[in-house]
Design an enzyme around this catalytic site. Sequence first.
Site, PDB file in Angstrom:
ATOM      1  N   LYS A 173      -6.348   1.170  16.620  1.00 35.63           N
ATOM      2  CA  LYS A 173      -7.591   0.502  16.120  1.00 35.63           C
ATOM      3  C   LYS A 173      -8.330  -0.492  17.407  1.00 35.63           C
ATOM      4  O   LYS A 173      -9.475  -0.760  17.210  1.00 35.63           O
ATOM      5  CB  LYS A 173      -6.918  -0.559  15.146  1.00 35.63           C
ATOM      6  CG  LYS A 173      -6.698   0.126  14.096  1.00 35.63           C
ATOM      7  CD  LYS A 173      -6.303  -1.056  12.662  1.00 35.63           C
ATOM      8  CE  LYS A 173      -5.913  -0.416  11.604  1.00 35.63           C
ATOM      9  NZ  LYS A 173      -5.653  -1.526  10.611  1.00 35.63           N
TER      10      LYS A 173
ATOM     11  N   ALA B 262       0.463 -12.346  13.526  1.00 35.31           N
ATOM     12  CA  ALA B 262      -0.646 -12.651  14.369  1.00 35.31           C
ATOM     13  C   ALA B 262      -1.243 -11.457  14.840  1.00 35.31           C
ATOM     14  O   ALA B 262      -1.898 -11.232  16.020  1.00 35.31           O
ATOM     15  CB  ALA B 262      -0.431 -13.597  15.309  1.00 35.31           C
ATOM     16  N   GLY B 263      -0.906 -10.378  14.548  1.00 37.26           N
ATOM     17  CA  GLY B 263      -1.108  -8.824  14.966  1.00 37.26           C
ATOM     18  C   GLY B 263      -2.564  -8.414  14.532  1.00 37.26           C
ATOM     19  O   GLY B 263      -3.167  -9.375  14.147  1.00 37.26           O
TER      20      GLY B 263
ATOM     21  N   ASN C 109     -11.158   0.116  12.174  1.00 40.73           N
ATOM     22  CA  ASN C 109     -10.672   1.024  11.353  1.00 40.73           C
ATOM     23  C   ASN C 109     -11.414   2.155  10.680  1.00 40.73           C
ATOM     24  O   ASN C 109     -10.996   3.033   9.888  1.00 40.73           O
ATOM     25  CB  ASN C 109      -9.829   0.288  10.227  1.00 40.73           C
ATOM     26  CG  ASN C 109     -10.601  -0.172   9.065  1.00 40.73           C
ATOM     27  OD1 ASN C 109     -11.735  -0.317   9.147  1.00 40.73           O
ATOM     28  ND2 ASN C 109      -9.707  -0.471   7.952  1.00 40.73           N
TER      29      ASN C 109
ATOM     30  N   ASP D 242     -10.960  -3.784   6.887  1.00 41.84           N
ATOM     31  CA  ASP D 242      -9.716  -4.448   6.696  1.00 41.84           C
ATOM     32  C   ASP D 242      -9.855  -5.831   6.066  1.00 41.84           C
ATOM     33  O   ASP D 242      -9.391  -6.119   5.143  1.00 41.84           O
ATOM     34  CB  ASP D 242      -8.669  -4.730   7.751  1.00 41.84           C
ATOM     35  CG  ASP D 242      -7.858  -3.263   7.979  1.00 41.84           C
ATOM     36  OD1 ASP D 242      -7.653  -2.457   7.007  1.00 41.84           O
ATOM     37  OD2 ASP D 242      -7.439  -3.400   9.216  1.00 41.84           O
TER      38      ASP D 242
HETATM   39  P1  NAP Z   1       0.761  -5.251  14.345  1.00 47.81           P
HETATM   40  O1  NAP Z   1      -0.551  -5.626  15.181  1.00 47.81           O
HETATM   41  O2  NAP Z   1       1.786  -4.448  15.343  1.00 47.81           O
HETATM   42  O3  NAP Z   1       1.487  -6.645  14.454  1.00 47.81           O
HETATM   43  C1  NAP Z   1       2.765  -6.625  13.725  1.00 47.81           C
HETATM   44  C2  NAP Z   1       3.149  -8.393  13.211  1.00 47.81           C
HETATM   45  O4  NAP Z   1       4.569  -7.968  13.018  1.00 47.81           O
HETATM   46  C3  NAP Z   1       3.216  -9.396  14.692  1.00 47.81           C
HETATM   47  O5  NAP Z   1       2.575 -10.377  14.210  1.00 47.81           O
HETATM   48  C4  NAP Z   1       4.770  -9.133  14.926  1.00 47.81           C
HETATM   49  O6  NAP Z   1       5.235 -10.386  15.638  1.00 47.81           O
HETATM   50  C5  NAP Z   1       5.128  -9.088  13.495  1.00 47.81           C
HETATM   51  N1  NAP Z   1       6.774  -8.595  13.713  1.00 47.81           N
HETATM   52  C6  NAP Z   1       7.209  -7.408  13.749  1.00 47.81           C
HETATM   53  N2  NAP Z   1       8.355  -7.526  13.564  1.00 47.81           N
HETATM   54  C7  NAP Z   1       8.878  -8.718  13.534  1.00 47.81           C
HETATM   55  C8  NAP Z   1      10.032  -9.393  13.416  1.00 47.81           C
HETATM   56  N3  NAP Z   1      11.316  -8.519  13.623  1.00 47.81           N
HETATM   57  N4  NAP Z   1      10.470 -10.508  13.307  1.00 47.81           N
HETATM   58  C9  NAP Z   1       9.307 -11.276  12.891  1.00 47.81           C
HETATM   59  N5  NAP Z   1       7.749 -10.806  13.220  1.00 47.81           N
HETATM   60  C10 NAP Z   1       7.701  -9.345  13.357  1.00 47.81           C
HETATM   61  O7  NAP Z   1       0.396  -4.504  12.819  1.00 47.81           O
HETATM   62  P2  NAP Z   1      -0.550  -4.709  12.038  1.00 47.81           P
HETATM   63  O8  NAP Z   1      -1.458  -3.572  12.303  1.00 47.81           O
HETATM   64  O9  NAP Z   1      -1.038  -6.182  12.083  1.00 47.81           O
HETATM   65  O10 NAP Z   1       0.322  -4.534  10.639  1.00 47.81           O
HETATM   66  C11 NAP Z   1       1.030  -5.430  10.179  1.00 47.81           C
HETATM   67  C12 NAP Z   1       1.520  -4.911   8.685  1.00 47.81           C
HETATM   68  O11 NAP Z   1       0.392  -4.925   7.904  1.00 47.81           O
HETATM   69  C13 NAP Z   1       2.162  -3.609   8.638  1.00 47.81           C
HETATM   70  O12 NAP Z   1       3.224  -3.484   7.812  1.00 47.81           O
HETATM   71  C14 NAP Z   1       0.975  -2.601   7.975  1.00 47.81           C
HETATM   72  O13 NAP Z   1       1.433  -1.650   7.339  1.00 47.81           O
HETATM   73  C15 NAP Z   1       0.282  -3.632   7.070  1.00 47.81           C
HETATM   74  N6  NAP Z   1      -1.101  -3.511   6.802  1.00 47.81           N
HETATM   75  C16 NAP Z   1      -1.414  -3.319   5.606  1.00 47.81           C
HETATM   76  C17 NAP Z   1      -2.900  -2.845   5.300  1.00 47.81           C
HETATM   77  C18 NAP Z   1      -2.923  -2.576   3.956  1.00 47.81           C
HETATM   78  O14 NAP Z   1      -4.311  -2.177   3.696  1.00 47.81           O
HETATM   79  N7  NAP Z   1      -2.247  -3.415   2.938  1.00 47.81           N
HETATM   80  C19 NAP Z   1      -3.862  -2.813   6.342  1.00 47.81           C
HETATM   81  C20 NAP Z   1      -3.338  -3.031   7.762  1.00 47.81           C
HETATM   82  C21 NAP Z   1      -1.826  -3.498   8.042  1.00 47.81           C
HETATM   83  P3  NAP Z   1       5.150 -10.317  17.253  1.00 47.81           P
HETATM   84  O15 NAP Z   1       3.728 -10.756  17.708  1.00 47.81           O
HETATM   85  O16 NAP Z   1       5.989 -11.344  17.507  1.00 47.81           O
HETATM   86  O17 NAP Z   1       5.509  -8.954  17.667  1.00 47.81           O
END
Ligand code: NAP
Length: 295
Positions: free
Chosen positions: A66, A128-129, A87, A102
């Site tokens: 992305k 904060a991802g 996206n 999103d």
């Molecule tokens: P990302 O950029 O990889 O961010 C992942 C986030 O999760 C970061 O804040 C990370 O913290 C945290 N994290 C991962 N493992 C962890 C752990 N063991 N303990 C605490 N924090 C943890 O991913 P993203 O794209 O933002 O997506 C995040 C989630 O949202 C995914 O599950 C995705 O499927 C979901 N999502 C849903 C939609 C929807 O339409 N419903 C759309 C987009 C995403 P750190 O910064 O410390 O690594």
Amino acid sequence: MPKFIGLIGYPLKHSISPYFQQAALDYYQLDIRYEAWETGPRKLEPTIAKLREPQNLGANVTVPHKEAVLPLLDEVANLASLIGAVNTIVRRDDKLLGFNTDADGFLQALHKEGHFEPEGKRVVILGAGGVARAVCFALVREKASSLIIVNRTPARAKTLADSLRSHIRDSSLRSEGLKTEVTTLPWQALNLGKTFGRCHLIVNCTTIGMKYSPQEGQSPLSLAVIPSGVLVYDLVYNPCPTPLLLVAEKAGANTLDGLAMLVYQGAASFELWTGREPPVDIMLKRAREAIGGER
Ligand code: NAP
């Protein structure tokens, strides 16, 4: 000759977007196929170059591309460049345009399925991802009164908070009256009830609880810290419901799952590619069937 829309990401084995996007295209009897184009990092450039061919209308972009895709496009919409992630790609003539749906998908699901109006509300964000960035910019634009960002890696939370504050201070937006108070807390604060004591909405933007992840089966919050009456919105959509939503229900909170957002962000992409009103009910039904079949 059919036209094509691709889903670009890696891995894609568990994605359900092809199911509900094809259902929407079929509803209008369009000769368009929505296909999963599994693309590792080395293949991203050639895949985007192929999108310029006339049979292709555009694409969805998902993890891990992305952010990497931005410099490969001709134009990027304002919100997508603020968020720093695209996206949705639309090919218009010989140009590739980038969007982020999103933020829109998050808000549509919040309004229509969660019946929640963010203006003046206090919100706690876990994570904060990439998706947390979209959610936070959306909530600032909707004039939430405060955002508390809690992330495992504090530097990432600080970077996000800094970019939100500078957006809020941006003089060109002064007339819009953005005034959300943005703070960050360390990850350990999730164990303290007072972190959530006065909040109206909790949004999980982490991967905790996600099927096939190392944290499958886990909830980021315990029952003891979730206030009754708060809305808990988990963006993780598989499994549905997630461990967090099950705990939140027990705590007497209202809940909203991530499947609605997935469908609404996809519906906004559908409208960008086709110019047609997305058949959201059909898309939601197909998405729920696809997740059910996955379990
Ligand atoms: P990302 O950029 O990889 O961010 C992942 C986030 O999760 C970061 O804040 C990370 O913290 C945290 N994290 C991962 N493992 C962890 C752990 N063991 N303990 C605490 N924090 C943890 O991913 P993203 O794209 O933002 O997506 C995040 C989630 O949202 C995914 O599950 C995705 O499927 C979901 N999502 C849903 C939609 C929807 O339409 N419903 C759309 C987009 C995403 P750190 O910064 O410390 O690594």
